[in-house]
Motif scaffolding. Structure first.
Motif, PDB file in Angstrom:
ATOM      1  N   SER A   1      -1.072  -1.695 -10.197  1.00 32.92           N
ATOM      2  CA  SER A   1      -2.091  -0.911  -9.486  1.00 32.92           C
ATOM      3  C   SER A   1      -3.507  -1.379  -9.807  1.00 32.92           C
ATOM      4  O   SER A   1      -4.433  -1.111  -9.050  1.00 32.92           O
ATOM      5  CB  SER A   1      -1.976   0.570  -9.844  1.00 32.92           C
TER       6      SER A   1
ATOM      7  N   MET B   1       0.831  -1.185   0.000  1.00 31.56           N
ATOM      8  CA  MET B   1       0.000   0.000   0.000  1.00 31.56           C
ATOM      9  C   MET B   1       0.879   1.254   0.000  1.00 31.56           C
ATOM     10  O   MET B   1       0.592   2.233  -0.685  1.00 31.56           O
ATOM     11  CB  MET B   1      -0.888   0.018   1.239  1.00 31.56           C
TER      12      MET B   1
ATOM     13  N   GLN C   1       3.873   1.485  -1.206  1.00 21.34           N
ATOM     14  CA  GLN C   1       4.490   1.653  -2.532  1.00 21.34           C
ATOM     15  C   GLN C   1       3.517   2.335  -3.485  1.00 21.34           C
ATOM     16  O   GLN C   1       3.883   3.222  -4.241  1.00 21.34           O
ATOM     17  CB  GLN C   1       4.895   0.300  -3.094  1.00 21.34           C
ATOM     18  N   LYS C   2       2.255   1.920  -3.414  1.00 22.53           N
ATOM     19  CA  LYS C   2       1.252   2.523  -4.300  1.00 22.53           C
ATOM     20  C   LYS C   2       1.080   3.997  -3.993  1.00 22.53           C
ATOM     21  O   LYS C   2       0.984   4.837  -4.878  1.00 22.53           O
ATOM     22  CB  LYS C   2      -0.088   1.803  -4.140  1.00 22.53           C
ATOM     23  N   SER C   3       1.020   4.334  -2.673  1.00 22.75           N
ATOM     24  CA  SER C   3       0.844   5.738  -2.289  1.00 22.75           C
ATOM     25  C   SER C   3       2.024   6.570  -2.748  1.00 22.75           C
ATOM     26  O   SER C   3       1.853   7.674  -3.265  1.00 22.75           O
ATOM     27  CB  SER C   3       0.731   5.882  -0.773  1.00 22.75           C
TER      28      SER C   3
ATOM     29  N   ARG D   1       4.023   5.936  -5.199  1.00 16.79           N
ATOM     30  CA  ARG D   1       3.999   6.063  -6.654  1.00 16.79           C
ATOM     31  C   ARG D   1       3.001   7.143  -7.082  1.00 16.79           C
ATOM     32  O   ARG D   1       3.254   7.957  -7.944  1.00 16.79           O
ATOM     33  CB  ARG D   1       3.621   4.718  -7.278  1.00 16.79           C
ATOM     34  N   ARG D   2       1.856   7.133  -6.399  1.00 14.71           N
ATOM     35  CA  ARG D   2       0.822   8.097  -6.774  1.00 14.71           C
ATOM     36  C   ARG D   2       1.262   9.523  -6.420  1.00 14.71           C
ATOM     37  O   ARG D   2       1.094  10.454  -7.197  1.00 14.71           O
ATOM     38  CB  ARG D   2      -0.485   7.761  -6.067  1.00 14.71           C
TER      39      ARG D   2
ATOM     40  N   GLU E   1       3.705  -1.642 -15.199  1.00 13.00           N
ATOM     41  CA  GLU E   1       3.604  -0.833 -13.979  1.00 13.00           C
ATOM     42  C   GLU E   1       2.147  -0.614 -13.580  1.00 13.00           C
ATOM     43  O   GLU E   1       1.784  -0.747 -12.420  1.00 13.00           O
ATOM     44  CB  GLU E   1       4.259   0.537 -14.201  1.00 13.00           C
TER      45      GLU E   1
END
Ligand SMILES: Nc1ncnc2c1ncn2[C@@H]1O[C@H](COP(=O)(O)OP(=O)(O)OP(=O)(O)O)[C@@H](O)[C@H]1O
Ligand SMILES: [Mg+2]
Length: 182
Positions: free
Chosen positions: A51, A1, A3-5, A7-8, A47
């Protein structure tokens, strides 16, 4: 989670910086080199699949020759179009990507199903901070399409959109030869 944040957030910061550069620095500087486009597009797809693991992404590529472009910027443009299709499109339908080199042009399109974008909104999509009213609850600043269209223009190309009958399609078209090199 996390990593996703991250990235965003990194994506949001990049967009704001690009917006500032475009506005204050008089346009986007691009560096063209001869390169194969398909691996860069596939990297973006890989990539974004992280997500959106449950989504079907279909591709049809015919990109066998190198093209003269700024690959990092083309990847950024494509990442926004594909990200948009996944984020704003209907989650139960596939996203379709087509890419080809023909007639001296590079042609890339991304289409998705879902609610049509209202006609009165279509004309404003490429303006900075433009988000359709029905998308107010969604995250994102509304800079992605503005930056993508600046990247397209810096390559002598353009992005067009059509949205009807439940299908929304963004198409990027650019000439392979820079006008200055003709
Ligand atoms: N494929 C699509 N299907 C439906 N609506 C779309 C699609 N692509 C863009 N839109 C609409 O256009 C608006 C602008 O898109 P844009 O990419 O500029 O901003 P965003 O995706 O909201 O935020 P971000 O700055 O993170 O890209 C979106 O908020 C959405 O309402
Ligand atoms: Mg976007």
């Amino acid at each position: 989670m996390m990593q996703k944040s991250v990235r965003r957030m990194a994506g949001l910061i990049d967009n704001v910086l690009d917006f500032a550069r475009g506005r204050l620095g008089g346009g986007f500087a691009i560096e063209r080199r001869g390169a194969m486009i398909q691996p860069a597009l596939e990297q973006v797809i890989t990539e974004l699949r992280l997500s959106f693991p449950d989504r079907t992404i279909e591709t049809a590529f015919s990109l066998e020759e190198p093209a003269h472009c700024d690959l990092a910027r083309i990847a950024q443009l494509f990442s926004n179009l594909l990200g948009n299709a996944l984020k704003h499109g209907s989650p139960d339908s596939p996203v379709q990507i087509r890419g080809s080199l023909h007639g001296g042009m590079f042609d890339l399109s991304v289409s998705n199903f879902g609610d049509d974008i209202p006609p009165e909104t279509l004309g404003r999509l490429f303006e900075p901070f433009s988000r359709s009213d029905f998308a107010l609850h969604q995250q994102g600043l509304g800079l992605g399409l503005y930056i993508a269209s600046e990247i397209a223009m810096a390559h002598g190309g353009q992005i067009t959109v059509s949205s009807s009958g439940g299908e929304t399609k963004f198409a990027f078209l650019m000439p392979l030869k820079h006008p200055m090199n003709l």
